[in-house]
Enzyme design. Structure first.
Site: not given
Length: 279
Positions: A101, A125
């Site tokens: 990501t 995250y």
């Protein structure tokens, strides 16, 4: 080619399995029921039994805000789970593709992030996905593919949220100071299979072409869907979230074309095809 895909019930894993099968590859899709990636023995048993030529690792803990309160669980899935998968791939000498990501970067500035830029995650995250990347980089045969702003037929996403809200609201506010590229998992899956068929290893960025803010994305969703909804732009400060979000999700994708891979279509084109697909 025999390929194991983790996270098959997610938006991307679902489309990757479909694309592999379409091309005549043997695809084995697993989710937590078939292989809990946090259980190292289960991971070893399932992957060894499958004896894949490649593993496409899509499974992840992706609840970005919830991750701030569930640090250990998020780390167990994204970091430790990925370590478990990487360890077996090393022993079997098979390719590993890890889906990562843009959250591994600090989300600042206006320059598109390049695959080899310094990683400096801005939330839990992002930090755990970064730790997953480090585990994968201990292998020789790996792809790290960073994606952003993903939408697919299978699962929840921003488009579905907007369409649902558009049925019950005639006006909405959406943030207008975070920039990125909406990315259709159907397009992404085709590119990932193109990549896994080669040995052009390394870190890559993959999103649909073109940039927009979430506000501009929402406006285009309603325009293409033929819904009359008034969208008002707001700043991120006016819409606080538990986890810090990147303002800059621009991704430099030139490495794809340099290595002979076809860039993805524009996000507007992808949106049109997606709306058709979900009816």
């Amino acid at each position: 080619m025999n390929v194991l895909v983790t996270g098959v019930k997610g938006q991307l894993g679902h489309d990757v399995v479909n694309e592999l099968e379409k091309r005549g590859h043997a695809a084995v899709g697993v989710d937590i029921q078939e292989m809990d990636i946090t259980d190292s023995q289960a991971v070893r048993d399932v992957i060894t039994r499958t004896a894949p030529d490649a593993v496409v690792h899509c499974a992840a803990y992706t609840a970005v805000d919830a991750a701030e309160d569930n640090v250990e669980l998020c780390r167990r899935v994204n970091a430790l789970g990925t370590e478990n998968v990487a360890a077996v791939c090393r022993d079997l000498n098979c390719k590993l593709m890890y889906i990562s990501t843009d959250y591994v970067f600090n989300g600042q500035g206006t320059r598109p992030w390049e695959p080899d830029d310094e990683r400096e995650p801005l939330n839990v995250y992002g930090q755990t996905k970064y730790e997953g990347e480090l585990a994968v980089e201990t292998l020789e045969k790996y792809f790290i593919v960073r994606i952003a702003w993903v939408f697919g037929v299978n699962g929840k996403n921003f488009i579905k949220t907007m369409l649902n809200l558009g049925k019950t609201h005639d006006s909405l506010t959406v943030v207008n100071d975070q920039i990125g590229s909406p990315t259709y998992t159907y397009d992404l899956a085709r590119l990932l299979v193109d990549m896994i068929e080669t040995d052009k290893y390394g870190r890559y960025h993959a999103t649909n072409q073109g940039l927009c803010t979430w506000y501009e994305f929402a406006c285009e969703i309603f325009r293409q869907a033929g819904l009359d909804v008034k969208v008002t732009p707001v700043t991120s400060d006016q819409y606080p979230t538990k986890a810090k979000r990147p303002m800059n999700s621009r991704m430099d994708k030139s490495k794809l074309t340099e290595n002979g891979f076809q860039p993805l279509p524009t996000w507007q084109d992808a949106l049109g095809r997606y709306l058709e697909a979900i009816g």
